[in-house]
Design a protein around this motif. Structure first.
Motif, short mmCIF file in Angstrom:
data_model
loop_
_atom_site.label_atom_id
_atom_site.label_comp_id
_atom_site.label_asym_id
_atom_site.label_seq_id
_atom_site.Cartn_x
_atom_site.Cartn_y
_atom_site.Cartn_z
N GLN A 60 0.06 5.34 0.93
CA GLN A 60 -0.90 6.33 1.41
C GLN A 60 -0.23 7.69 1.47
O GLN A 60 0.97 7.79 1.72
N PRO A 70 -5.42 6.23 0.69
CA PRO A 70 -4.73 5.40 -0.30
C PRO A 70 -4.56 6.12 -1.64
O PRO A 70 -5.41 6.89 -2.08
N SER A 98 0.83 -1.21 0.00
CA SER A 98 0.00 0.00 0.00
C SER A 98 0.86 1.25 0.00
O SER A 98 1.98 1.25 0.51
#
Length: 549
Positions: A472, A481, A470
């Motif tokens: 962010q 995100p 991920s």
């Protein structure tokens, strides 16, 4: 106990004069065979990066070793350029004066020796460095022919009588009546981690095999590879371990690039004959020494060596006097207070071959955080839409000491003169960039990206290219995100923005005109940010996290 290897004795013919590494015909003369063991002694440095504060002590170490071993070779495995105020001010001239004083026998080129290629003057400083040298350079896998600045300085030949201030594929040194072949190799990564311009690089294994064959045609069976490939650097590209395994006939590899301090020589014996690898760390902190004994067939049957700590040496008076004319000129800049105080030591760690240790080239660091924080703050002044800032770990070169911060410390932390740039990038492209950043982990990688304004999670247990979990970014209130199909504005330095350190995705963006160079010096941005902070105490905040840990 060192295993003694027996070589198959071949009939090798001596070739007089100079030959090309492409197989000039040889005229038979006589067999080249030793009838008793031969001892060769070597002193070596690598990756000194213009760290000259200790150079007078290096001179002492060389002189003391020569008293015991007057026929010892003195070799440099590259990266003399870039890294301190000495280089920023003198562009290699100061380094060269001391190398000439120490009477080096040969040097090969490191990637940072090509750092000035993208400047208005191109490689002019490197050309002047070469011309001023009282020793030759060896470089077998680097093609200088397309850069007119090197016209007349470079030949693809092996020379038994090399001229000072010239570049050869290889040279032959006569040591106590024995002929020693020396050739040079530079990492192919130079094209993406430096600024070589028109200079190109060929396959290191193919070139090494060719050079060994050419030396052997001359009846030379004692061969040194002066290498700037890295001891255990990325094996998919090049390194000394792979070189030793792949190429028969190299007796000694004097290495550089990975800044590895090999306390003892490393013996590789996967081929019929052994290969000894040495490397002496970084910044002239050690002088490497190696003593090898060859049998009558040119096979190493005994070897030992060590690293001599330079800090423990006394300064050579002549060199100390010479240094003063350079150090006085930079002391004013180096010691000028910035107007900020580091509450803690801001380290710039390297693994030095131990991949379990933290490094600026694979881990979030407080110094990397404060550098990118300054970049993000400055970029937002020009473009409020900027969401994050990125900086390659390979561009961060020195720590900042606890206490009053000086201008010199800031410049030495960011010595390359990169400028700040902003780019338009999609979420999918940003993910590609972080996959590139993390592909070598837990190995060091100069393309490891430090980040401000974002948090990145990855899984190092996954294969390279599939590690990012991920990304962010902070939207002013919370972390949200990144979306693959959305376009964002991020900041980075111009070296990385143009595709340096292997960022092909950035290179594509640059060619498409999605990058704006703000023309602001990276070290000046950091200096401004530190002054605004006053008391500086950045921390590791979990900006880049490996979930596998």
């Amino acid at each position: 106990m060192l295993r003694i290897f027996t070589a198959i004795v071949c009939t090798l013919m001596i070739v007089a004069g100079t030959v090309t590494p492409h197989g000039t015909a040889a005229t038979p003369d006589k067999l080249s065979r030793n009838h008793q063991p031969f001892e060769l002694n070597i002193m070596h440095f690598n990756d000194t990066h213009s760290h000259l504060d200790n150079v007078a002590k290096r001179v002492t170490a060389v002189k003391e070793f020569r008293k015991k071993k007057p026929d010892a070779l003195l070799l440099d495995a590259g990266d003399v350029f870039s890294g301190t105020l000495y280089f920023n001010e003198f562009h290699g001239k100061a380094d060269l004066e001391f190398m000439n004083l120490m009477r080096f026998d040969a040097m090969t080129f490191g990637n940072h020796d090509f750092d000035l290629g993208s400047t208005p003057n191109g490689h002019q400083a490197l050309v002047e460095f070469i011309k001023g040298a009282t020793f030759p350079f060896v470089s077998s896998n680097v093609d200088f022919s397309k850069d007119e600045k090197f016209a007349g300085l470079f030949t693809e030949k092996i020379s038994a009588h090399p001229r000072n201030g010239h570049i050869y594929a290889g040279i032959v040194k006569n040591v106590k009546g024995e002929r020693i072949g020396i050739f040079g190799l530079t990492t192919a990564e130079t094209k993406v981690i430096s600024s070589p311009g028109k200079i190109t690089f060929s396959n290191y294994i193919e070139e090494a095999k060719r050079m060994v064959a050419e030396f052997q045609k001359r009846g030379i069976n004692k061969i040194i590879a002066l290498s700037h490939l890295g001891f255990d650097d990325n094996p998919a590209v090049d390194n000394d371990l792979e070189l030793a395994k792949a190429v028969e006939g190299i007796d000694i590899i004097v290495g550089g690039h990975s800044h590895t301090a090999l306390a003892k020589p490393v013996l590789i014996h996967e081929k019929a004959e052994p290969t000894v690898i040495v490397q002496a760390g970084q910044y002239g902190e050690y002088m490497g020494t190696l003593n090898v004994t060859f049998d009558e067939n040119g096979v190493i049957v005994k070897q030992d060596g060590k690293l001599i700590p330079i800090a423990k040496q006394a300064a050579d008076p002549e060199a100390a006097k010479l240094l003063k004319k350079y150090s006085d000129k930079i002391s004013k800049v180096r010691n000028t207070p910035l107007g900020a105080t580091a509450e803690e030591f801001l380290d710039n760690p390297r693994t030095l071959g131990d991949h379990s240790k933290p490094s600026v080239r694979k881990n979030e660091t407080p110094l990397g955080n404060v550098i990118t924080d300054g970049m993000l703050a400055k970029a937002k002044q020009y473009s409020p839409d900027v969401i994050m800032a990125l900086h390659n770990g390979g561009g961060i070169r020195a720590p900042i000491n606890k206490g009053e911060i000086t201008v010199g410390e800031v410049i030495e932390a960011l010595p390359f003169g990169f400028t700040l740039a902003t780019m338009k990038i999609t979420g999918a492209e940003l993910k590609q960039a972080f996959e590139r950043s993390l592909e070598s982990y837990p190995r060091e990688d100069s393309g490891f990206l430090h980040v401000s304004g974002a948090k990145v999670k990855f899984d190092s247990s996954k294969p390279a290219g599939k590690r990012v979990i991920s990304i962010q970014y902070f939207d002013g209130e919370k972390y949200v995100p990144i979306q693959d199909d959305k376009t964002y504005t991020v900041a980075t330095n111009t070296f990385t923005a143009k595709g340096g350190d292997g960022f092909d995705v950035f290179r594509k963006i640059y060619k498409e005109g999605r990058i704006t160079d703000l023309g602001l010096s990276d070290w000046e941005i950091l200096a401004e940010h530190l002054k605004k902070l006053g008391k500086v105490h950045p921390k590791v905040e979990g900006r880049i996290v490996d979930v596998a840990d």
